[in-house]
Design a protein around this motif. Sequence first.
Motif, short mmCIF file in Angstrom:
data_model
loop_
_atom_site.label_atom_id
_atom_site.label_comp_id
_atom_site.label_asym_id
_atom_site.label_seq_id
_atom_site.Cartn_x
_atom_site.Cartn_y
_atom_site.Cartn_z
N GLU A 6 0.83 -1.21 0.00
CA GLU A 6 0.00 0.00 0.00
C GLU A 6 0.86 1.25 0.00
OE1 GLU A 6 -2.25 -2.79 3.02
OE2 GLU A 6 -0.18 -2.27 2.56
N SER A 7 0.32 2.33 -0.54
CA SER A 7 0.97 3.62 -0.53
C SER A 7 -0.10 4.70 -0.65
CB SER A 7 1.98 3.73 -1.67
OG SER A 7 1.34 3.61 -2.92
N GLY A 8 0.31 5.94 -0.38
CA GLY A 8 -0.60 7.06 -0.57
C GLY A 8 -1.19 7.64 0.70
N GLY A 9 -0.90 7.01 1.84
CA GLY A 9 -1.42 7.56 3.09
C GLY A 9 -0.74 8.87 3.44
N GLY A 10 -1.26 9.54 4.46
CA GLY A 10 -0.66 10.79 4.89
C GLY A 10 -1.53 11.51 5.88
N SER A 11 -1.17 12.74 6.17
CA SER A 11 -1.91 13.58 7.10
C SER A 11 -2.52 14.74 6.34
CB SER A 11 -0.98 14.12 8.19
OG SER A 11 -0.47 13.06 8.97
N VAL A 12 -3.83 14.90 6.48
CA VAL A 12 -4.54 15.97 5.78
C VAL A 12 -5.54 16.63 6.71
CG1 VAL A 12 -4.32 14.84 3.52
CG2 VAL A 12 -6.33 14.39 4.95
N GLN A 13 -6.09 17.74 6.26
CA GLN A 13 -7.15 18.44 6.99
C GLN A 13 -8.50 17.88 6.53
OE1 GLN A 13 -6.75 21.06 9.26
NE2 GLN A 13 -4.54 20.63 9.19
N ALA A 14 -9.48 18.02 7.39
CA ALA A 14 -10.84 17.61 7.03
C ALA A 14 -11.28 18.33 5.76
CB ALA A 14 -11.80 17.93 8.17
N GLY A 15 -11.93 17.58 4.89
CA GLY A 15 -12.38 18.12 3.62
C GLY A 15 -11.41 17.89 2.46
N GLU A 16 -10.19 17.52 2.77
CA GLU A 16 -9.20 17.27 1.73
C GLU A 16 -9.30 15.83 1.21
OE1 GLU A 16 -5.83 20.57 2.97
OE2 GLU A 16 -5.45 18.46 3.42
N SER A 17 -8.43 15.51 0.26
CA SER A 17 -8.50 14.21 -0.41
C SER A 17 -7.16 13.47 -0.34
CB SER A 17 -8.87 14.40 -1.88
OG SER A 17 -10.12 15.03 -2.02
N LEU A 18 -7.25 12.16 -0.45
CA LEU A 18 -6.08 11.29 -0.58
C LEU A 18 -6.43 10.16 -1.54
CD1 LEU A 18 -4.77 10.79 3.09
CD2 LEU A 18 -3.56 11.93 1.24
N ARG A 19 -5.42 9.63 -2.19
CA ARG A 19 -5.62 8.47 -3.06
C ARG A 19 -4.67 7.37 -2.62
NH1 ARG A 19 -3.80 6.54 -8.42
NH2 ARG A 19 -5.57 5.56 -9.51
N LEU A 20 -5.24 6.27 -2.18
CA LEU A 20 -4.46 5.12 -1.77
C LEU A 20 -4.26 4.17 -2.95
CD1 LEU A 20 -6.09 4.26 1.68
CD2 LEU A 20 -4.26 5.89 1.17
N SER A 21 -3.10 3.56 -2.99
CA SER A 21 -2.81 2.56 -4.01
C SER A 21 -2.36 1.27 -3.34
CB SER A 21 -1.70 3.05 -4.95
OG SER A 21 -2.08 4.23 -5.62
N CYS A 22 -2.71 0.16 -3.95
CA CYS A 22 -2.26 -1.14 -3.47
C CYS A 22 -1.76 -1.92 -4.67
CB CYS A 22 -3.39 -1.88 -2.79
SG CYS A 22 -2.99 -3.59 -2.31
N ALA A 23 -0.46 -2.16 -4.71
CA ALA A 23 0.14 -2.89 -5.82
C ALA A 23 0.30 -4.35 -5.44
CB ALA A 23 1.49 -2.28 -6.17
N GLY A 24 -0.33 -5.21 -6.20
CA GLY A 24 -0.25 -6.63 -5.93
C GLY A 24 0.73 -7.32 -6.86
N SER A 25 1.25 -8.46 -6.40
CA SER A 25 2.13 -9.28 -7.23
C SER A 25 2.03 -10.73 -6.77
CB SER A 25 3.58 -8.80 -7.13
OG SER A 25 4.06 -8.90 -5.81
N GLY A 26 2.37 -11.62 -7.68
CA GLY A 26 2.36 -13.03 -7.33
C GLY A 26 1.00 -13.68 -7.31
N PHE A 27 0.00 -13.01 -7.89
CA PHE A 27 -1.35 -13.58 -7.90
C PHE A 27 -1.38 -14.84 -8.78
CE2 PHE A 27 -4.08 -9.62 -6.82
CZ PHE A 27 -3.24 -9.34 -5.76
N SER A 28 -2.13 -15.84 -8.31
CA SER A 28 -2.22 -17.11 -9.04
C SER A 28 -3.47 -17.20 -9.91
CB SER A 28 -2.23 -18.29 -8.06
OG SER A 28 -1.05 -18.30 -7.28
N PHE A 29 -4.46 -16.35 -9.64
CA PHE A 29 -5.71 -16.41 -10.36
C PHE A 29 -6.09 -15.05 -10.89
CE2 PHE A 29 -6.45 -20.68 -9.06
CZ PHE A 29 -5.98 -20.78 -7.77
N ASN A 30 -6.94 -15.02 -11.90
CA ASN A 30 -7.42 -13.76 -12.46
C ASN A 30 -8.77 -13.35 -11.88
OD1 ASN A 30 -5.20 -13.49 -14.22
ND2 ASN A 30 -6.17 -14.89 -15.68
N ASP A 31 -9.41 -14.24 -11.14
CA ASP A 31 -10.72 -13.98 -10.57
C ASP A 31 -10.56 -13.82 -9.06
OD1 ASP A 31 -13.96 -15.73 -10.62
OD2 ASP A 31 -13.35 -13.74 -9.94
N TYR A 32 -10.69 -12.61 -8.58
CA TYR A 32 -10.49 -12.35 -7.16
C TYR A 32 -11.20 -11.06 -6.77
CZ TYR A 32 -6.92 -9.39 -9.31
OH TYR A 32 -6.27 -8.48 -10.10
#
Length: 117
Positions: A6-32
């Motif tokens: 995961e990445s993209g966390g942080g400290s913000v003020q109320a009303g602001e925005s953040l975008r979190l990302s989760c990069a996966g690897s090593g998956f064995s299936f395409n249906d998840y």
Amino acid sequence: EVQLVESGGGSVQAGESLRLSCAGSGFSFNDYAMGWFRQAPGKEREGVSSILSVGNKAYYADSVKGRFTISIDATKDSVYLQMNNLEPEDTGVYYCKVVYATNWSAWGQGTQVTVSS
């Protein structure tokens, strides 16, 4: 070996925005399913949002509907969480999770989100 980063966390003020990302690897299936959970200090981990890799059907907790948007890039085994109009109650550690149709699952290490009023 499945890994979620995961990445993209942080400290913000109320009303602001953040975008979190989760990069996966090593998956064995395409249906998840991939999703986001969060855990505030002293509270249990709760589900925030999830999405299916096939069909892209998304689910949201009532507390984030209309403010958060989840998306997936199945070609990269990655999931994203756009969080708008953040509130102090959104503060916590956000974890990414992948679940196969067999119910096997894996968690990421988490990323901290802090929203101050």
